[in-house]
Write a protein that holds these residues in place. Sequence first.
Motif, PDB file in Angstrom:
ATOM      1  N   THR A 177      -0.314   3.331  -1.827  1.00 63.24           N
ATOM      2  CA  THR A 177      -1.120   2.127  -2.024  1.00 63.24           C
ATOM      3  C   THR A 177      -2.298   2.432  -2.935  1.00 63.24           C
ATOM      4  O   THR A 177      -2.650   1.628  -3.811  1.00 63.24           O
ATOM      5  CB  THR A 177      -1.635   1.613  -0.661  1.00 63.24           C
ATOM      6  OG1 THR A 177      -0.516   1.232   0.123  1.00 63.24           O
ATOM      7  CG2 THR A 177      -2.546   0.415  -0.837  1.00 63.24           C
ATOM      8  N   SER A 188      -0.276   3.483   5.734  1.00 58.48           N
ATOM      9  CA  SER A 188       1.063   2.947   5.969  1.00 58.48           C
ATOM     10  C   SER A 188       2.113   3.752   5.206  1.00 58.48           C
ATOM     11  O   SER A 188       1.802   4.444   4.249  1.00 58.48           O
ATOM     12  CB  SER A 188       1.149   1.495   5.483  1.00 58.48           C
ATOM     13  OG  SER A 188       0.284   0.664   6.202  1.00 58.48           O
ATOM     14  N   THR A 197       5.500   2.630   3.247  1.00 48.99           N
ATOM     15  CA  THR A 197       6.260   1.479   2.769  1.00 48.99           C
ATOM     16  C   THR A 197       7.689   1.921   2.480  1.00 48.99           C
ATOM     17  O   THR A 197       7.903   2.877   1.735  1.00 48.99           O
ATOM     18  CB  THR A 197       5.624   0.912   1.486  1.00 48.99           C
ATOM     19  OG1 THR A 197       4.280   0.519   1.777  1.00 48.99           O
ATOM     20  CG2 THR A 197       6.405  -0.288   0.966  1.00 48.99           C
ATOM     21  N   VAL A 203       6.708  -2.369   5.966  1.00 49.31           N
ATOM     22  CA  VAL A 203       5.417  -1.689   5.898  1.00 49.31           C
ATOM     23  C   VAL A 203       5.138  -1.144   7.293  1.00 49.31           C
ATOM     24  O   VAL A 203       4.975  -1.919   8.238  1.00 49.31           O
ATOM     25  CB  VAL A 203       4.305  -2.668   5.453  1.00 49.31           C
ATOM     26  CG1 VAL A 203       2.976  -1.935   5.355  1.00 49.31           C
ATOM     27  CG2 VAL A 203       4.666  -3.325   4.124  1.00 49.31           C
ATOM     28  N   ALA A 258      -1.549  -3.255  -0.617  1.00 53.64           N
ATOM     29  CA  ALA A 258      -1.287  -3.215   0.825  1.00 53.64           C
ATOM     30  C   ALA A 258      -1.776  -4.481   1.508  1.00 53.64           C
ATOM     31  O   ALA A 258      -2.824  -5.016   1.167  1.00 53.64           O
ATOM     32  CB  ALA A 258      -1.978  -2.006   1.441  1.00 53.64           C
TER      33      ALA A 258
END
Lengths: 295, 295
Positions: free
Chosen positions: A180, A224, A226, A256, B155
């Motif tokens: 991200t 996170s 993804t 996610v 995100a």
Amino acid sequence: MCPATSNEDIPRGYIIPIGGGEDRERDMQIHRRFVELSGGADAAIVVIPTASMLEETGPDYHRIFSELGAGQVEFLPISRRADCDNPEFADLIDRASGIFMTGGNQLRLSAILGGTLLAQKIRRRNAAGVPVAGTSAGASIMSEHMVAGGSSNAAPAEGNITLAPGMGLTNAVIIDQHFTQRNRLGRLLTATSYNPFLIGIGIDEDTAAFIGPDNVFEVVGSGSVTVVDAGQLTHSSMWDARPGEALSLLGLRLDVLGEGCRYDLTARVAYPPDEHLAFCSLPVSSGDPPPEAEG
Amino acid sequence: MCPATSNEDIPRGYIIPIGGGEDRERDMQIHRRFVELSGGADAAIVVIPTASMLEETGPDYHRIFSELGAGQVEFLPISRRADCDNPEFADLIDRASGIFMTGGNQLRLSAILGGTLLAQKIRRRNAAGVPVAGTSAGASIMSEHMVAGGSSNAAPAEGNITLAPGMGLTNAVIIDQHFTQRNRLGRLLTATSYNPFLIGIGIDEDTAAFIGPDNVFEVVGSGSVTVVDAGQLTHSSMWDARPGEALSLLGLRLDVLGEGCRYDLTARVAYPPDEHLAFCSLPVSSGDPPPEAEG
């Protein structure tokens, strides 16, 4: 889903890609779990700082894993291919209960380690049950197809990612890091649409995917993971797009995953923190209880 | 899927959100198609430049639509709510065969038009078959739930998007613009996960979604339209995430549609350029043949 643990069928060790920028000072929960998986006080951890050009990288991880209670920590000062023939290093890998590859430049790592006896030994140790972790560049190199570079952009585009052969601990996934933070979804979409066989895993900073022997991974850390699954792709214009033309990629799946979520790489299904495989989940570190099922 | 066209059941007009930054000098294919849908030489196009603070916005679109052969073009100099009561403006809307809302600030647009007779007339004209197009701010305002602002980030995160009531031409979608250029996937994921009923449509610059009366849209322009469908969401941690905590959103579907691709908003299915609904597709502009089925 839990693999047999008989002597004839030794499950491979955990593969633990980390998205870079992980906490190395406070809770260090990712490193803590890695040390735990490597045997804790009985662990013999070998650090490969080759991706990095910084002298302090090896010593820094020596401090971290020692602080977290690893019984033995060594780092291998490999800076050229000839170093990979060092029998002392080979011996340390043979006796390692956990292997850690640092960040830096993954092409430096693959160019120096690729095709050496040492790389082969790392693969074999992992197949024999030894966990292998890597952060940033060390995460990218783990898969058969390695993200070597590319551009930062939310949109997929042919040529916006550079692939190179990686270490091949797994061929089910392609791993991108600083995900991200560096806006890398576009290039991961490109990679998975090149060949939908691959599952794309984009890992945020201070976040890790603990890929178990059963090909289920759990997310640990503050960011996170993804997951891009092009397995159901119904249409792609990748192969005949003109330069600069906007692409069409229809039928992508996107998950996610925050901390505690799991993803089954075989079934291509994501699970929330409070479901699935409780009996098969990651060992709990005594110093760092897993999150409650709060999301 | 094509709606009946009997007098008792008049299909609503096209809804045409444009991602901003569209070509206004060269091919102008998006505007060209809009003029064609509005009746070409018989078209009576009304431009609403209210979102913009620039004096030249109205005259600029007057030039564009005139150059493209529209029979009649008017722009309404609405800069405060009282202007919306101007009977002359109401009359022009009543006789319009195409309505266009310019870019600027969508909150200015909604604050000035919202709840006025003029806004009601625009909705009614669209329901009676008149196409309504809007670019940038003019695209955002079209849906019932309008993206008023937010942050640029790949995100999703609670609070990274600001919603406001829009004009309500459709309540099936939520529209974001300048999508790839301003890195807005994260906030669109947030919006669709707030309520998976909504389909998120992220429109790139110089790109439009021509949403037909049958709720199927076709992509026109040089960029992509990204569709986020959370309808199959299996887990979301949105509702109980702590501030700054990474979210989990499992089971999202993602389609990236290039020019000529279609998306059925009722069935939630994407189609490549050479499939589906050929008999029901967009009228072909004489000056701009549709792309061949090359992707």
